[in-house]
Design an enzyme around this catalytic site. Structure first.
Site, PDB file in Angstrom:
ATOM      1  N   SER A 169     -19.453  45.718  -7.960  1.00 20.48           N
ATOM      2  CA  SER A 169     -18.696  44.727  -7.208  1.00 20.48           C
ATOM      3  C   SER A 169     -18.070  43.694  -8.146  1.00 20.48           C
ATOM      4  O   SER A 169     -17.268  44.057  -8.997  1.00 20.48           O
ATOM      5  CB  SER A 169     -19.600  44.080  -6.151  1.00 20.48           C
ATOM      6  OG  SER A 169     -18.824  43.407  -5.191  1.00 20.48           O
ATOM      7  N   ASP A 195     -17.650  50.383  -7.105  1.00 23.28           N
ATOM      8  CA  ASP A 195     -16.921  49.728  -6.019  1.00 23.28           C
ATOM      9  C   ASP A 195     -16.535  48.297  -6.401  1.00 23.28           C
ATOM     10  O   ASP A 195     -16.993  47.324  -5.784  1.00 23.28           O
ATOM     11  CB  ASP A 195     -17.727  49.722  -4.718  1.00 23.28           C
ATOM     12  CG  ASP A 195     -16.805  49.744  -3.486  1.00 23.28           C
ATOM     13  OD1 ASP A 195     -15.660  50.223  -3.619  1.00 23.28           O
ATOM     14  OD2 ASP A 195     -17.220  49.286  -2.412  1.00 23.28           O
ATOM     15  N   HIS A 280     -20.657  49.783   0.611  1.00 24.53           N
ATOM     16  CA  HIS A 280     -20.323  49.148  -0.670  1.00 24.53           C
ATOM     17  C   HIS A 280     -21.292  49.605  -1.758  1.00 24.53           C
ATOM     18  O   HIS A 280     -20.883  49.975  -2.865  1.00 24.53           O
ATOM     19  CB  HIS A 280     -20.394  47.632  -0.479  1.00 24.53           C
ATOM     20  CG  HIS A 280     -19.768  46.838  -1.575  1.00 24.53           C
ATOM     21  ND1 HIS A 280     -18.631  47.229  -2.244  1.00 24.53           N
ATOM     22  CD2 HIS A 280     -20.122  45.634  -2.130  1.00 24.53           C
ATOM     23  CE1 HIS A 280     -18.305  46.310  -3.141  1.00 24.53           C
ATOM     24  NE2 HIS A 280     -19.202  45.343  -3.093  1.00 24.53           N
TER      25      HIS A 280
END
EC number: 3.1.1.3
Length: 510
Positions: A169, A195, A280
């Site tokens: 992330s 991601d 996610h």
């Protein structure tokens, strides 16, 4: 007002921007309590970036590595002859670190055939902020990581080319800033973005996010790029040399928005975080899966979009058009980012086997038909029965249709197909009506669907096969009927052998 699904997605993005985009820290303990480390349990005087090294796969304490303190290299067991892998977490809504960190540490340290130094970039005090401030802090943390690597070069003669940063992330962009902050011409060896975060990064210039220029090799796994109001939790645009989009990258199997209201009733607003976290964080678990199941590596195939991939049009490995997802990726560099697609299971092991099927239909009925088909596959290892087939459009006069089928099991080499037109009350009535009308015709008619040839390509093995009807005297397929198809080469070989045997028997009689 939008439908419930749209409202749910909108609510998710509101939560993302204000509090918990990355689903960090749900159901975990604070870092000090989780590790049980004396150093980690001390309160921080000010926000800072800390670095920990882990001794083995069971190490939950970690050893703090302090730049400009060379004695900590020996204390923490740093081996300059081995590569260094640094894990970088993402944004935190509650100041806690996720359990996946220890899973990836364990998976990396367990690979005895490839011993590595494994470390953690702990920037939790800088990540535990409002999202916009945490985004600003990513550049600061990236510079801290770059300073660590420069110090390792000076003090331990450790080449930056032996460094692999794995960022999740916001941590993916931290990795990018670390790479772009390194002085000199040489680059970090590899960066893997799991991601990478989308808000405040999507559409920005390469120097404002992770990009292929930040390391010798950059790969990214995109698992939650579903957009709403122009935002997505994970970044959608290609940002690496190889960008993988499992299941299209939009959402992931097993992560259900439609059950969000039920989860909210049971778990409160944590249910929203868990829903985000599922898709996610799937990027993390796909990467861990590549470490734990080296014999079941998932393969991605280069394609322009998921629509074309779903038709099975992209299962080519020529000229580097396919690659392995995860740790053991083939590190080919190219000038342009390559977008690779694949299908996965909902749980580990995530690997599936991709097949393209091309079927030639001849529709002898005047109007287009939209029947339901199933197909059974017999391989040298396994048999799979009644796979539903969706063509996506009605069958017209004479056309070849292409579609993708994925299997959870390795069935071996495909040797036989069974293709069935599944009956329904509607189609039975239509068919009976057509047949009744045909009987009144002056001239004989032939009506139905004719299946002449089925072409198959196996993505993982790149094997191409052609299947022909077992009974060439009856090519028509009717409702509720099943046709058997065999490998054309095998069938041709058997026919040749049969003719030769008959010829030999004839000569013997003479």
């Amino acid at each position: 007002m939008g439908n419930p699904l749209q409202i749910s997605i909108f609510l998710v993005f509101c939560i993302f921007i204000q509090s918990s985009a990355c689903g960090q820290g749900v159901g975990t303990e604070p870092f000090g309590r989780s590790l049980g480390a004396t150093e980690a349990s001390k309160p921080l005087k000010k926000p800072e970036t800390r670095f920990l090294l882990f001794q083995d796969e069971n190490d939950r304490l970690g050893c703090r590595l302090r730049p400009q303190h060379p004695e900590t290299l020996q204390e923490c067991g740093f081996n300059s002859s081995q590569p260094l892998i640094m894990i970088i977490h993402g944004w935190s809504v509650d100041g806690l670190l996720e359990n996946w960190i220890w899973k990836i540490v364990s998976a990396l340290k367990s690979r005895q055939s490839q011993p590595v130094n494994v470390g953690l970039v702990d920037w939790i005090s800088l990540a535990y902020q409002h999202y916009t401030i945490a985004v600003q802090n990513t550049r600061i943390v990236g510079q801290d990581v770059a300073a660590l690597l420069l110090w390792l070069e000076e003090s331990a003669k450790f080449s930056r080319s032996k460094v692999h940063l794995i960022g999740y992330s916001l941590g993916a962009h931290v990795s990018g800033f670390a790479g772009s902050s390194m002085d000199g011409k040489n680059k970090i060896g590899r960066i893997t973005g799991l991601d990478p975060a989308g808000p405040m990064f999507e559409g920005t210039s390469p120097n404002e996010r992770l990009s292929p220029d930040d390391a010798n090799f950059v790969d990214a796994i995109h698992t939650f790029t579903r957009e709403h109001m122009g935002l997505s939790v994970g970044i959608k645009q290609p940002i690496a040399h190889y960008d993988f989009y499992p299941n299209g990258g939009s959402f992931q199997p097993g992560c259900h928005f439609l059950e969000l209201y039920k989860h909210i009733a049971e778990h409160g607003l944590n249910a929203i975080t868990q829903t985000i976290k599922c898709a996610h964080e799937r990027s993390v678990h796909l990467f861990i899966d590549s470490l734990q199941h080296s014999d079941l590596q998932s393969i991605g195939f280069q394609c322009s979009d998921m629509g074309s991939f779903s038709q099975g049009l992209c299962l080519s490995c020529k000229k580097g058009r396919c690659n392995t997802l995860g740790y053991d990726i083939r590190k080919d560099r190219s000038g342009k980012s390559k977008r690779l697609f694949l299908i996965t299971r909902a749980q580990s092991p995530f690997k599936v086997y991709h097949y393209q099927f091309k079927i030639q239909f001849i529709n002898q009925i005047e109007k287009p038909v939209e029947p339901t088909f199933t197909m059974s596959l017999l391989g040298t290892k396994e048999e799979i029965k009644r796979i539903p087939i969706t063509l996506g459009e009605g069958i017209t006069s004479n056309k070849t249709y292409s579609f993708l089928i994925t299997l959870d099991k390795d069935i071996g080499e495909l040797i036989l197909l069974k293709f069935k037109w599944e009956n329904s009350a509607v189609w039975a009535n239509v068919w009976n009506t057509v047949q009744t009308i045909m009987l009144w015709g002056i001239e004989p008619h032939h009506s139905g669907l004719i299946l002449k040839t089925i072409w198959v390509k196996a993505g993982e093995t790149q094997q191409r096969m052609t299947f022909c009807p077992e009974n060439l005297d009856d090519l028509q397929l009717h409702p509720s009927q099943e046709k058997v198809f065999v490998n054309c080469e095998v069938k041709s070989k058997r026919l040749t052998e049969s003719k030769e045997q008959m010829s030999q028997e004839t000569h013997a009689k003479k």
